[in-house]
Enzyme design. Structure first.
Site, PDB file in Angstrom:
ATOM      1  N   LEU A 186       0.837  -1.196   0.000  1.00 17.87           N
ATOM      2  CA  LEU A 186       0.000   0.000   0.000  1.00 17.87           C
ATOM      3  C   LEU A 186       0.875   1.250   0.000  1.00 17.87           C
ATOM      4  O   LEU A 186       2.066   1.177   0.308  1.00 17.87           O
ATOM      5  CB  LEU A 186      -0.907  -0.029   1.237  1.00 17.87           C
ATOM      6  CG  LEU A 186      -1.871  -1.233   1.249  1.00 17.87           C
ATOM      7  CD1 LEU A 186      -2.462  -1.470   2.630  1.00 17.87           C
ATOM      8  CD2 LEU A 186      -2.972  -1.007   0.231  1.00 17.87           C
ATOM      9  N   PRO A 187       0.305   2.410  -0.323  1.00 18.93           N
ATOM     10  CA  PRO A 187       1.147   3.614  -0.407  1.00 18.93           C
ATOM     11  C   PRO A 187       1.895   3.931   0.888  1.00 18.93           C
ATOM     12  O   PRO A 187       3.104   4.146   0.872  1.00 18.93           O
ATOM     13  CB  PRO A 187       0.141   4.716  -0.773  1.00 18.93           C
ATOM     14  CG  PRO A 187      -0.952   3.997  -1.496  1.00 18.93           C
ATOM     15  CD  PRO A 187      -1.060   2.657  -0.827  1.00 18.93           C
ATOM     16  N   LYS A 245      15.151   0.595   3.185  1.00 24.33           N
ATOM     17  CA  LYS A 245      14.488   1.043   1.949  1.00 24.33           C
ATOM     18  C   LYS A 245      14.473   2.571   1.850  1.00 24.33           C
ATOM     19  O   LYS A 245      14.758   3.153   0.795  1.00 24.33           O
ATOM     20  CB  LYS A 245      13.061   0.487   1.908  1.00 24.33           C
ATOM     21  CG  LYS A 245      12.166   1.079   0.843  1.00 24.33           C
ATOM     22  CD  LYS A 245      12.645   0.781  -0.565  1.00 24.33           C
ATOM     23  CE  LYS A 245      11.830   1.580  -1.580  1.00 24.33           C
ATOM     24  NZ  LYS A 245      12.305   1.394  -2.934  1.00 24.33           N
ATOM     25  N   LYS A 304       7.447  10.859   0.361  1.00 29.14           N
ATOM     26  CA  LYS A 304       7.121  10.047   1.552  1.00 29.14           C
ATOM     27  C   LYS A 304       8.347   9.265   2.022  1.00 29.14           C
ATOM     28  O   LYS A 304       8.677   9.261   3.220  1.00 29.14           O
ATOM     29  CB  LYS A 304       5.960   9.101   1.190  1.00 29.14           C
ATOM     30  CG  LYS A 304       5.512   8.155   2.273  1.00 29.14           C
ATOM     31  CD  LYS A 304       5.948   6.709   2.036  1.00 29.14           C
ATOM     32  CE  LYS A 304       5.687   6.169   0.667  1.00 29.14           C
ATOM     33  NZ  LYS A 304       6.149   4.810   0.449  1.00 29.14           N
TER      34      LYS A 304
END
Ligand code: NAD
Length: 297
Positions: free
Chosen positions: A66-67, A169, A238
């Site tokens: 998911l985002p 990440k 993000k």
């Protein structure tokens, strides 16, 4: 160690779609769900699997792609209680390590394990099952889900406990994002000097300036003016915000990282929603009041 049978897969967007397809091709029964109406049914029609109301029901493993961590919390709040004890949640979104740790604690209280396994490589490598996957979590849970991860990726690296994959990440994308912007600035300067941007990319790729952006983004998405790599600008901002969050939590001074995040956030604000991250080159062009392709007269 009980093998994984049924898989629930939440979030079949640009990345989740090919990843879920790889799992089906590897022989797993996969139940998919997406917030976009009709997308799960469309997936099932094309690739198989099922689209039940609650993919957590009866699942041995529930994958989230998911985002943001906020989306993952919402989904786990809604369907997480249906997970059976012994199930494992594989959080593959590029999320916030602290949010993921909190979710893992809540699930552990009900006998559900959680690991994080965010990915790198983009849509192209999701399609071919050649993603780089960075994992965090207990070794036993990671060993149990390893066959699933190997259906989606080729380089699988355990980075530490829960949240470590997501920290890795975010830091990977920090390096990637800084590399992209500085490469674009070099092309802008070079264009003004009279260098050919295509030749510049070739020279960078044969020299020490080579990076992922010079190899896989500048010609493909910037010089071509296609700006369609499949990774959103808002998602990059993000990820950089998460990298800075990890920086703050570890009290690490990181002025270049902060500057990188601010530049990408400014690009997102200037260009507006729905942009591909490679369109950030347009922001650099706006700052320089020029285009990369422009040549000195
Ligand atoms: P995307 O926006 O294409 O896909 C996300 C999907 O999740 C959408 O289909 C959306 O409808 C769905 N969704 C959102 N909220 C939901 C909910 N509550 N329930 C069910 N479905 C919901 O995004 P993406 O590019 O596939 O990225 C997913 C994650 O992977 C992000 O964290 C991103 O940062 C990361 N990532 C993306 C890439 C890339 O190249 N696109 C590469 C590596 C990592």
């Amino acid at each position: 160690m009980e093998a994984i049978g049924r898989i629930g897969f939440i979030g079949i967007g640009r990345m989740g779609w090919p990843m879920a397809r790889r799992l089906i091709e590897a022989g797993y029964p996969v139940a998919v769900q997406d917030a976009v109406p009709g997308r799960a049914a469309d997936f099932v029609q094309r690739h198989g699997g099922t689209a039940p109301a609650n993919p957590a029901d009866g699942a041995d493993a529930l994958i989230t792609m998911l985002p943001t961590s906020r989306d993952v919390s919402a989904v786990l709040g809604a369907i997480g209680p249906s997970l059976k004890p012994g199930a494992v949640v594989i959080e593959m979104s590029s999320g916030e390590p602290s949010a993921t740790r909190a979710l893992a604690e809540g699930l552990a209280a009900r006998g559900v394990a959680m690991v994080d396994a965010p990915v790198s490589g983009g849509v192209a490598r999701a399609e071919t099952g050649e993603l780089a996957i960075m994992t965090g979590g207990a070794a036993e849970a990671l060993a149990r889900v390893d066959p699933l991860l190997r259906a989606m990726g080729t380089t699988i690296t355990r980075c530490g406990d829960i949240g470590a994959g997501q920290a890795m990440k975010a830091l990977n994308n920090l390096v990637s994002a800084a590399g992209f912007l500085v490469s674009v600035e070099a092309l802008l300067i070079g264009s003004r000097f009279g260098l050919d941007p295509g030749v510049m990319v070739d020279v960078l790729n044969a020299s020490t300036g080579m990076n992922n952006s010079t190899q896989r983004k500048l010609k493909q998405f910037v010089l071509s003016r296609k700006f369609d790599s499949g990774f959103g600008l808002d998602l990059m901002v993000k990820d950089l915000t998460i990298a800075m969050q990890v920086g703050r939590e570890t009290a690490t001074p990181a002025p270049l990282a902060a500057q990188t995040r601010e530049l990408w956030a400014a690009a997102a604000a200037l260009l507006g929603p729905g942009q591909d991250h490679t369109a950030a080159a347009r922001f650099s062009e706006a700052l320089a009041a020029g285009q990369i392709s422009e040549q000195k007269g």
